[in-house]
Design a protein around this motif. Structure first.
Motif, short mmCIF file in Angstrom:
data_model
loop_
_atom_site.label_atom_id
_atom_site.label_comp_id
_atom_site.label_asym_id
_atom_site.label_seq_id
_atom_site.Cartn_x
_atom_site.Cartn_y
_atom_site.Cartn_z
N UNK A 30 32.23 49.26 44.79
CA UNK A 30 33.33 50.24 44.78
C UNK A 30 33.53 50.81 43.39
N UNK A 31 32.54 50.70 42.53
CA UNK A 31 32.66 51.17 41.16
C UNK A 31 32.48 50.01 40.20
N UNK A 32 32.94 50.21 38.96
CA UNK A 32 32.75 49.20 37.92
C UNK A 32 33.70 48.02 38.04
N UNK A 33 34.82 48.20 38.70
CA UNK A 33 35.86 47.18 38.70
C UNK A 33 35.91 46.32 39.95
N UNK A 52 35.72 42.46 39.46
CA UNK A 52 34.72 41.97 38.51
C UNK A 52 35.40 41.19 37.40
N UNK A 53 34.84 40.11 36.90
CA UNK A 53 33.63 39.48 37.43
C UNK A 53 33.92 38.78 38.75
N UNK A 59 39.49 36.15 45.91
CA UNK A 59 39.45 37.54 46.37
C UNK A 59 40.86 38.10 46.49
N UNK A 60 40.94 39.42 46.47
CA UNK A 60 42.22 40.12 46.55
C UNK A 60 42.65 40.36 47.99
#
Length: 84
Positions: A30-33, A52-53, A59-60
């Motif tokens: 979903x991108x860099x984050x 990340x990491x 998990x959210x």
């Protein structure tokens, strides 16, 4: 930059690599984050939103429905996400 996800294509990829979930996780970036970790629990596929990491078990959000997971990401994360 906007992240565009084809739900049907992702589910086909998961189905094609279903056996891998016994030994490894698959990821939907979903991108860099953020990423969605695809795991198998008792024969059922689950989607875990991780920041990340990636930390195993931290998990959210988690669901066994990809659209519901993407809905949650769209509503709760500050990312430019579109899916169809």
């Amino acid at each position: 930059m906007q992240k565009l996800i084809n739900i049907e294509a992702e589910l086909k990829n998961i189905s094609k690599n279903y056996w891998l979930l016994d030994y490894n996780n698959l990821y939907i970036g979903l991108g860099d984050t953020y990423s969605i970790r695809v795991i198998k629990v008792n024969g059922e596929v689950w989607f875990e939103v991780d920041q990340e990491p990636l930390l195993n078990g931290c998990y959210l959000f988690s669901s066994n429905n990809l659209k519901e997971t993407l809905d949650w990401c769209y509503d709760n994360l500050n990312i430019d996400l579109m899916y169809y």
